[in-house]
Design a protein around this motif. Sequence first.
Motif, mmCIF file in Angstrom:
data_model
loop_
_atom_site.group_PDB
_atom_site.id
_atom_site.type_symbol
_atom_site.label_atom_id
_atom_site.label_comp_id
_atom_site.label_asym_id
_atom_site.label_seq_id
_atom_site.Cartn_x
_atom_site.Cartn_y
_atom_site.Cartn_z
ATOM 1 N N ALA A 176 0.844 -1.213 0.000
ATOM 2 C CA ALA A 176 0.000 0.000 0.000
ATOM 3 C C ALA A 176 0.867 1.246 0.000
ATOM 4 C CB ALA A 176 -0.931 -0.026 1.217
ATOM 5 N N ARG A 177 1.955 1.215 0.820
ATOM 6 C CA ARG A 177 2.853 2.373 0.854
ATOM 7 C C ARG A 177 3.512 2.588 -0.500
ATOM 8 N NH1 ARG A 177 4.303 0.181 5.811
ATOM 9 N NH2 ARG A 177 6.223 -0.678 4.887
ATOM 10 N N GLU A 178 3.987 1.490 -1.107
ATOM 11 C CA GLU A 178 4.654 1.612 -2.402
ATOM 12 C C GLU A 178 3.679 2.125 -3.460
ATOM 13 O OE1 GLU A 178 6.196 -2.267 -3.075
ATOM 14 O OE2 GLU A 178 7.992 -1.941 -1.832
ATOM 15 N N LYS A 179 2.444 1.620 -3.401
ATOM 16 C CA LYS A 179 1.432 2.101 -4.347
ATOM 17 C C LYS A 179 1.158 3.582 -4.144
ATOM 18 C CE LYS A 179 -3.324 1.313 -5.832
ATOM 19 N NZ LYS A 179 -4.569 0.552 -5.604
ATOM 20 N N ALA A 180 1.010 3.990 -2.867
ATOM 21 C CA ALA A 180 0.755 5.398 -2.561
ATOM 22 C C ALA A 180 1.911 6.265 -3.035
ATOM 23 C CB ALA A 180 0.521 5.567 -1.067
ATOM 24 N N GLU A 181 3.135 5.743 -2.823
ATOM 25 C CA GLU A 181 4.309 6.509 -3.264
ATOM 26 C C GLU A 181 4.339 6.628 -4.788
ATOM 27 O OE1 GLU A 181 7.532 4.443 -1.540
ATOM 28 O OE2 GLU A 181 7.195 5.232 0.506
ATOM 29 N N ARG A 182 3.976 5.504 -5.470
ATOM 30 C CA ARG A 182 3.969 5.562 -6.942
ATOM 31 C C ARG A 182 2.901 6.548 -7.433
ATOM 32 N NH1 ARG A 182 4.507 -0.020 -6.309
ATOM 33 N NH2 ARG A 182 2.285 -0.330 -6.792
ATOM 34 N N GLU A 183 1.733 6.461 -6.800
ATOM 35 C CA GLU A 183 0.662 7.381 -7.192
ATOM 36 C C GLU A 183 1.050 8.834 -6.941
ATOM 37 O OE1 GLU A 183 -2.677 5.969 -5.005
ATOM 38 O OE2 GLU A 183 -3.134 4.343 -6.427
ATOM 39 N N LYS A 184 1.711 9.081 -5.766
ATOM 40 C CA LYS A 184 2.163 10.430 -5.445
ATOM 41 C C LYS A 184 3.193 10.914 -6.461
ATOM 42 C CE LYS A 184 4.385 13.168 -1.836
ATOM 43 N NZ LYS A 184 5.022 13.147 -0.509
ATOM 44 N N ALA A 186 3.515 9.821 -9.466
ATOM 45 C CA ALA A 186 2.841 10.047 -10.746
ATOM 46 C C ALA A 186 2.128 11.397 -10.744
ATOM 47 C CB ALA A 186 1.852 8.911 -11.016
ATOM 48 N N ARG A 187 1.458 11.729 -9.632
ATOM 49 C CA ARG A 187 0.777 13.026 -9.541
ATOM 50 C C ARG A 187 1.774 14.166 -9.638
ATOM 51 N NH1 ARG A 187 -2.088 10.331 -5.472
ATOM 52 N NH2 ARG A 187 -0.850 11.404 -3.871
ATOM 53 N N GLU A 188 2.885 13.998 -8.886
ATOM 54 C CA GLU A 188 3.910 15.063 -8.923
ATOM 55 C C GLU A 188 4.487 15.205 -10.323
ATOM 56 O OE1 GLU A 188 6.657 13.919 -5.939
ATOM 57 O OE2 GLU A 188 5.448 14.711 -4.265
ATOM 58 N N ARG A 189 4.716 14.097 -11.004
ATOM 59 C CA ARG A 189 5.259 14.143 -12.369
ATOM 60 C C ARG A 189 4.259 14.810 -13.319
ATOM 61 N NH1 ARG A 189 6.761 9.416 -12.300
ATOM 62 N NH2 ARG A 189 4.939 8.439 -13.274
#
Length: 222
Positions: A176-184, A186-189
Motif C-alpha cells: 500500500a505504501r509503495e502504491k501510494a508513493e507511486r501514485e504520489k 505520478a501526480r507530482e510528475r
Amino acid sequence: IADLEGAIALKPKYTDALVNRGSIHQQKKNYERAIADFDAALRHGARDVYVWSSRGRAWRDKGDDKRARADFEAALAAAAVDKRSRAVQDAARELLRALQEKAEREQAAQREKAELERSERERAEREQAELQKAERDSMEREQAEKAARERAEKAAREKAALEKAALEKAVREKAAREKAEREKAARERAELEKAAREKAARAKAELEQAERENAARQKAEQ
C-alpha cells in the motif's frame, strides 16, 4: 502261620490264634491282613490291651494316624491285669505321645505353610498393586506428555498463524505504501509536466506577442 490258620479254620472265633496270626502279618508288613485279624479278635470278644495296641501299631504303620490314636487310647482305657499289660500300656502311651507330637508338628507345618502361602499371596498382591500403580502412573505420564505436546503444537500453530498474519499485514502495508508513493510520484510528475507545458505555452505566447509587436513597430516605422 500254617498251624494258626489250621486252628482258626477249626475254630474261627479262636481269638488268641487270630491275634497271633495278626502279629505275624504285621511283622511281615501285611498291615491289612493284620488289621483284619485284630478286628476279628475284637469282634469275637478279645479285650486284651495287646490287641488294641497291636491294631494301633498296624494303623500307624499303614499311615492312618487317626485310627491308630483311637486304638492306643482304647488300650490305655482297658484294664491292665498284669505286668505285661502295663508294659504294653506304657508302650502305647509313648506311641500315642509320638503320634500327638507328630500331629502337632504337622499342624505347625500346616500353619507355617499357611503363613508362607499367606505371605506369598500378600507379596503377590503387593507386587500386583505396585505393577498396576506403575502402569497407571505410566499411563498418566503418557497422557500428560501427550497433552503437553498437543498444547505445545497448538501454541506453535497459533504463533505461526500470528507470524504469518503479521507478515501478510506487513506485506500489504508495504504494498500500500509503495502504491501510494507511486501514485504520489505520478501526480507530482503530472503536475510538473503540466507546469512545464503551461510555462512553455506562456513562453510561446509571449514570444509570438513580442514578434507581433516588433512587426507592428517595423511597419509603423516604414
